[in-house]
Design an enzyme around this catalytic site. Structure first.
Site, PDB file in Angstrom:
ATOM      1  N   GLU A 188       0.815  -1.207   0.000  1.00 40.10           N
ATOM      2  CA  GLU A 188       0.000   0.000   0.000  1.00 40.10           C
ATOM      3  C   GLU A 188       0.851   1.259   0.000  1.00 40.10           C
ATOM      4  OE1 GLU A 188      -2.972  -0.293   3.029  1.00 40.10           O
ATOM      5  OE2 GLU A 188      -3.942  -1.998   2.046  1.00 40.10           O
TER       6      GLU A 188
ATOM      7  N   GLU B 293      12.170  41.977 -40.287  1.00 40.47           N
ATOM      8  CA  GLU B 293      12.033  40.893 -39.315  1.00 40.47           C
ATOM      9  C   GLU B 293      12.636  39.599 -39.840  1.00 40.47           C
ATOM     10  OE1 GLU B 293       7.956  42.140 -36.889  1.00 40.47           O
ATOM     11  OE2 GLU B 293       7.795  41.163 -38.858  1.00 40.47           O
TER      12      GLU B 293
ATOM     13  N   ASP C  33      10.158  15.350 -16.842  1.00 35.74           N
ATOM     14  CA  ASP C  33      10.788  14.650 -15.731  1.00 35.74           C
ATOM     15  C   ASP C  33      11.990  13.856 -16.229  1.00 35.74           C
ATOM     16  OD1 ASP C  33       9.885  11.843 -16.441  1.00 35.74           O
ATOM     17  OD2 ASP C  33       7.915  12.735 -16.112  1.00 35.74           O
TER      18      ASP C  33
END
Length: 731
Positions: free
Chosen positions: A177, A615, A535
């Site tokens: 658990e 640009e 992660d």
């Protein structure tokens, strides 16, 4: 040797270049933690244990009348539930007889050459530095439950990686658990906690807090590591800065639900337990079965947060990332998403590619909308075949046209998801995670496929592989655009439904391994609505992750700042997007957007055909600059010079080449003030004996002057201006 066993004193010492970790087999086989910190020599640190009788802290039966021995006050390597330690624990087991206790005592230890490999889970591996592994065997004698603790030492990188395995050696089934990866005990509460919180499009925002008595927890219950909390925490001394103070960094190599529990107890001791989030976790172990935890990376720095970050950057780049693009130069790309969204055809994509090629951009990535009946995010997910209404010649014709322009081609996929309005869902509704008898929770009008099932993974692999083989695809953006709920697998019995979250993650790792091994020349980029699954585990399969769906240049300063505490710049996907920005409406100069996006794997998210000629010249110059700076940015050492948080008016960061002959300073002014003082900061990481020329004006500085006296520049006027300064060594 990095691992030393003193048999006479039953003390085990792990030595890295700058740190020492020490534990001891105490009375009655209790495995005690003694020390983790700056390197010490030839000393047993058990003098740090001051045992005394503490009221309402009970004593093991073995201790007899000795009331100073208590599991509730002793620092332990892997504490367990139900045996008199009332603090947070690492393992909670429901035994075959229904009882809830496990008392693991030391049995033996073994030292192995090389890094431990964890079945089915990503973990650190041997590369240019070989690891050394300590295996400690423990046992709960009444139940015959066995516990193995793994410590992998990378001495030159000052990293210790920890994981655990539990084996059911008894005759009946047991139910886990809670099963954490590792525990770290610190002797006092004089620490602050740094964690990285956020939300979609604003991830990994640093928060620093003093410890309190009780438990502080960060974690995820969303099925992924999440936008809301990153699976890494830092404990640091209150005086810790980038260059000074003590800090411990802990980072979990896992992409699912996680928890980092930080408790300061009644005696002001601190316990940190990290691993799989226990609230949504159960795992049934039949006799003979085992369970392996994810791996936790740990490092200690006595010289500030910058050194801690450098340790993580080094181990991730060298001993976690894999594949062709681990060190190879990655292409500068243009992604069509913010230029077209779902509204595109072959002509429009080729037009964007044509303009991009003229400006030196090297790859076009076709984002969402190329497959099935995908004209919005309400339909088509799961149907991995080309939409020939949009791409008349199929993918092959489009890719040939892009390759003819001298550009590479990449594509977006979202393999873990399905729309109810799709051929796949109509044929296999039970393949989605839904609870029988309940209507599912939709997110972005999609459901989650049950990746714990091999037949689901086989379908995804086969169908997407056919697409990748049909054309010259050289890049894949792997997205995942919702959190997971309604967790129920149609193929697992009711007593195993608590395993679905973890089995899902194992299924994703299996599928990613199949793709990356079958297509070794494809550059895979991770993504989950941007940074929702940023992660360490994903970096095992893809060397870079889309940092955030927020492409605003000013917001990205804070996002990328927080990301840098654990993750190297090479792991960050960062692009220049159009203005007004699609997430914030802000108008930031093109030059500034370019400087910010160069702190990562560089690219564009816009329709270049809408730019003015001036640009376009800026874009062309940015592309050339990034190519020139690439090795310095991706392979150099990274330093945080000025934080975007707090009351600073500017953010600055620095790259330094490994041989200290070049450095690049990047600076963005976030608050221009009238009649302002100069902007002043000190450089870092240079050779104090070298002389450096500022390439922009030719002025000469010594390394010691730049680091000790610093440099100043006048406040730059305008909206969110930026600057880059390159210094090179002169003979």
């Amino acid at each position: 040797m990095a691992i030393i066993m003193n048999q006479a004193e039953q003390v085990i010492t792990l030595q890295t270049k700058q740190t020492t970790y020490q534990m001891k087999v105490g009375d009655y086989g209790i495995l005690l933690h003694l020390y983790y910190g700056a390197r010490v020599e030839d000393c047993t640190m058990d003098y740090l244990l001051n045992r005394r009788d503490v009221g309402f802290s009970g004593n093991p039966y073995d201790a007899g009348d000795d009331r100073t021995c208590s599991l509730d006050t002793l620092p332990q390597e892997f504490p367990s539930y139900g045996i008199g330690d009332y603090r947070n624990n690492c393992v909670d087991v429901c035994q075959a007889d229904g009882t809830r206790a496990a008392d693991f005592r030391y049995v033996s230890c073994e030292i192995r050459e090389g890094a431990h490999k964890i079945p089915g889970l990503p973990c650190l591996f041997d590369e240019d530095e070989m690891g050394e592994t300590l295996v400690i065997s423990m046992e709960d004698s009444p139940s015959s439950l066995k516990l193995e603790l793994y410590y992998v030492v990378f001495a030159d990188r000052d990293i210790i990686a920890r994981s655990a395995r539990i084996i059911n050696g008894g005759n009946g089934a047991v139910r886990l658990e809670k099963m954490m990866s590792a525990c770290l005990e610190l002797p006092n509460g004089a620490w602050e906690v740094i964690h990285f919180h956020g939300r979609h499009a604003m991830e990994r925002r640093l928060e620093r807090l003093p410890l309190m008595h009780g438990t502080m927890e960060v974690g995820s219950r969303r099925g992924t590591s999440s936008h809301q909390h990153n699976p890494g925490v830092i404990l640091c001394s209150p005086d810790a800065t980038e260059e000074h103070g003590e800090c411990y960094g802990l980072s979990l190599i896992y992409s699912g639900n996680f928890s980092a529990e930080i408790e300061m107890d009644q005696m002001d001791s601190v316990r940190v337990a990290c691993g799989i989030q226990p609230e949504s976790f159960e795992f049934l172990l039949e006799p003979g079965e085992a369970f392996d935890t994810p791996q936790l990376m740990m490092t200690y720095s006595g010289s500030g947060l910058g050194r801690m970050s450098a340790n993580f950057h080094s181990i991730i780049r060298h001993n976690l990332c894999r594949g062709k693009y681990k060190f190879a130069r990655r292409p500068i790309l243009i992604n069509n998403w913010e230029a077209t969204y779902f509204d595109f055809n072959e002509e429009k994509i080729l037009s964007i590619a044509g303009q991009a090629a003229e400006l030196g951009i090297e790859m076009l990535v076709l984002d969402d909308g190329w497959f099935g009946s995908r004209n919005s995010d309400n339909a088509g997910l799961g149907d991995w075949f080309v939409n020939t209404d949009k791409l008349k010649g199929g993918l092959t014709g489009l890719v040939e046209g892009i390759n003819h322009l001298g550009m590479k081609f990449g594509i977006w996929i979202e393999p873990e998801m399905v729309n109810e309005d799709s051929r796949l869902y109509r044929e296999h509704p039970d393949w989605a995670l839904t609870i029988p008898g309940r209507k599912p929770c939709r997110s972005r009008n999609q459901l989650v496929l049950d990746m714990s099932r091999s037949e689901v993974r086989d379908y995804v692999f086969d169908s997407i592989s056919s697409v990748l083989k049909s054309a010259n695809v050289e890049y894949v953006k792997w997205d995942m655009n919702r959190s997971i709920c309604d967790v129920y697998s149609a193929v697992l019995p009711k007593e195993r439904q608590g395993e679905v979250y973890h089995r899902y993650v194992l299924g994703i790792y299996d599928l990613m391994e199949r793709f990356t091994s079958s297509f070794p020349n494809i550059l895979f980029e991770g993504c989950s609505g941007g940074g929702g699954r940023f992660d360490p585990a994903i970096l095992y399969y893809s060397p870079q992750i889309w940092c955030s769906d927020d492409t605003d240049g000013i917001e990205r300063l804070e996002i990328q700042y927080g990301t840098s505490f654990f993750y190297p710049i090479s792991a960050v996907g960062s692009h220049v997007s159009a203005i007004p920005n699609h997430q914030t409406g802000r108008r930031t100069p093109l030059a500034t957007r370019g400087v910010v996006a160069m702190a990562g794997s560089f690219g564009y998210e816009m329709d270049l055909n809408l730019l003015t000629e001036d640009e376009k010249e800026v874009v062309k110059a940015q592309v050339e600059d990034y190519k020139r700076y690439y090795d310095l940015i991706h392979n150099g050492d990274y330093y945080r010079l000025a934080s975007p948080q707090g009351d600073s008016d500017f953010t600055a960061w620095q790259f330094v080449s490994g041989d200290k002959t070049r450095t690049l300073i990047n600076l963005v002014i976030t608050h221009v003030r009238a009649n302002a003082p100069d902007l002043w900061f000190k450089l870092r990481g240079l050779d104090p004996e070298k002389r450096y020329r500022l390439e922009e004006d030719g002025r000469i500085y010594s390394g010691s002057a730049l680091m000790n006296a610093g440099i100043s520049i006048p406040m730059i006027m305008g909206d969110y201006p930026a600057a880059q300064m390159e210094f090179k060594e002169i003979g």
